[in-house]
Design an enzyme around this catalytic site. Structure first.
Site, short mmCIF file in Angstrom:
data_model
loop_
_atom_site.label_atom_id
_atom_site.label_comp_id
_atom_site.label_asym_id
_atom_site.label_seq_id
_atom_site.Cartn_x
_atom_site.Cartn_y
_atom_site.Cartn_z
N ASP A 156 0.85 -1.19 0.00
CA ASP A 156 0.00 0.00 0.00
C ASP A 156 0.89 1.24 0.00
O ASP A 156 2.13 1.14 -0.07
CB ASP A 156 -1.04 -0.04 1.13
N HIS A 157 0.25 2.41 0.12
CA HIS A 157 1.00 3.67 0.08
C HIS A 157 1.97 3.80 1.26
O HIS A 157 3.03 4.41 1.13
CB HIS A 157 0.02 4.85 0.09
N CYS B 229 2.88 -3.14 4.18
CA CYS B 229 2.02 -2.00 4.53
C CYS B 229 2.66 -1.33 5.74
O CYS B 229 3.82 -1.60 6.05
CB CYS B 229 0.57 -2.42 4.75
N GLY B 230 1.94 -0.44 6.40
CA GLY B 230 2.54 0.28 7.53
C GLY B 230 3.07 -0.69 8.58
O GLY B 230 4.22 -0.60 9.00
N THR B 231 2.22 -1.61 9.00
CA THR B 231 2.61 -2.57 10.03
C THR B 231 2.81 -3.99 9.51
O THR B 231 3.43 -4.80 10.20
CB THR B 231 1.50 -2.66 11.10
N GLY C 271 -2.53 -5.50 8.61
CA GLY C 271 -3.74 -5.51 7.79
C GLY C 271 -3.58 -6.41 6.57
O GLY C 271 -4.52 -7.10 6.17
N HIS D 237 8.18 -24.25 10.45
CA HIS D 237 7.10 -24.87 11.21
C HIS D 237 5.72 -24.68 10.57
O HIS D 237 4.90 -25.59 10.60
CB HIS D 237 7.05 -24.29 12.64
N ASN D 238 5.47 -23.48 10.05
CA ASN D 238 4.11 -23.16 9.58
C ASN D 238 3.94 -23.25 8.07
O ASN D 238 2.83 -23.06 7.58
CB ASN D 238 3.72 -21.73 10.04
N ARG E 288 6.20 -33.63 12.14
CA ARG E 288 5.08 -33.29 13.02
C ARG E 288 4.49 -31.93 12.66
O ARG E 288 3.31 -31.67 12.89
CB ARG E 288 5.50 -33.32 14.48
N HIS E 289 5.33 -31.08 12.05
CA HIS E 289 4.82 -29.76 11.66
C HIS E 289 3.85 -29.85 10.48
O HIS E 289 2.94 -29.04 10.36
CB HIS E 289 5.98 -28.82 11.34
N ARG F 41 0.37 -30.43 11.68
CA ARG F 41 -0.23 -29.21 12.24
C ARG F 41 -0.64 -28.25 11.12
O ARG F 41 -1.67 -27.57 11.24
CB ARG F 41 0.74 -28.55 13.21
C1 RB5 Z 1 -2.44 2.66 6.34
O1 RB5 Z 1 -2.45 3.88 6.96
C2 RB5 Z 1 -2.18 1.56 7.36
O2 RB5 Z 1 -3.35 1.34 8.12
C3 RB5 Z 1 -1.75 0.29 6.67
O3 RB5 Z 1 -0.59 0.53 5.95
C4 RB5 Z 1 -1.43 -0.90 7.56
O4 RB5 Z 1 -0.51 -0.58 8.55
C5 RB5 Z 1 -2.59 -1.65 8.06
O5 RB5 Z 1 -2.48 -2.69 8.74
#
Ligand code: RB5
Length: 154
Positions: free
Chosen positions: A8-9, A65-67, A70, A98-99, A132-133, A136
């Site tokens: 994303d942006h 994305c930012g974090t 999302g 594992h996943n 075993r993984h 799961r």
């Molecule tokens: C956008 O502002 C922010 O919400 C997105 O990049 C992200 O971090 C969402 O999880």
């Protein structure tokens, strides 16, 4: 491998360096956008990447994305996808070992490019351990089946 990438942006500035890094490791990249820092909705890009992976048109997905959160929430809802927001190479290695994770979600705002490169390297270069993984992972994936009625323990 063929790697689908979307951002994303909020992480747009990190998308091209991450794509260059993935290519430097010898992989092919499908760049699904976004292509500017204009505001967009991260679920749209998570969907584009996750569906390519689920369809077998890409081997793995990398989302930014930012974090990363999302993107992971959205991508993981696509049947066949195991997605997580990952911030360290150690977690990326375990996510694969594992996943059997197939879509990794990076933070462009809170994690440096150098760390994200190490995360991506671990994601692309670690094999699933199986054993075993694998059992799961099968249990994770039954949640995709609408006829699965839930666990009854005991
Ligand atoms: C956008 O502002 C922010 O919400 C997105 O990049 C992200 O971090 C969402 O999880």
């Amino acid at each position: 491998m063929r790697i689908a990438v979307g951002s994303d942006h909020a992480a747009f500035d990190m998308k091209d360096p991450i794509i260059a890094f993935i290519r430097s490791l010898g992989h092919e990249v499908i760049d699904l956008g976004t292509n500017s820092d204009d505001r967009v909705d991260y679920p749209d890009y998570a969907d584009l990447v996750a569906r390519r992976v689920a369809a077998g048109e890409a081997d793995r997905g990398v989302l930014l994305c930012g974090t990363g959160i999302g993107m992971a929430l959205t991508a993981d809802k696509v049947p066949g996808i195991r997605a997580a927001a990952i911030q360290t190479p150690e977690f990326a290695e375990l996510f694969r070992a594992h996943n059997d994770g197939n879509v990794i979600c990076l933070s462009g705002r809170f994690v440096s490019l150098e760390t994200n490169e190490a995360v991506v390297r671990a994601f692309l270069e670690t094999e699933h351990e199986g054993g075993r993984h694998a059992l799961r992972v099968e249990k994770i994936m039954r949640e995709d089946d609408p006829s699965f009625e839930g666990v009854q323990l005991g």
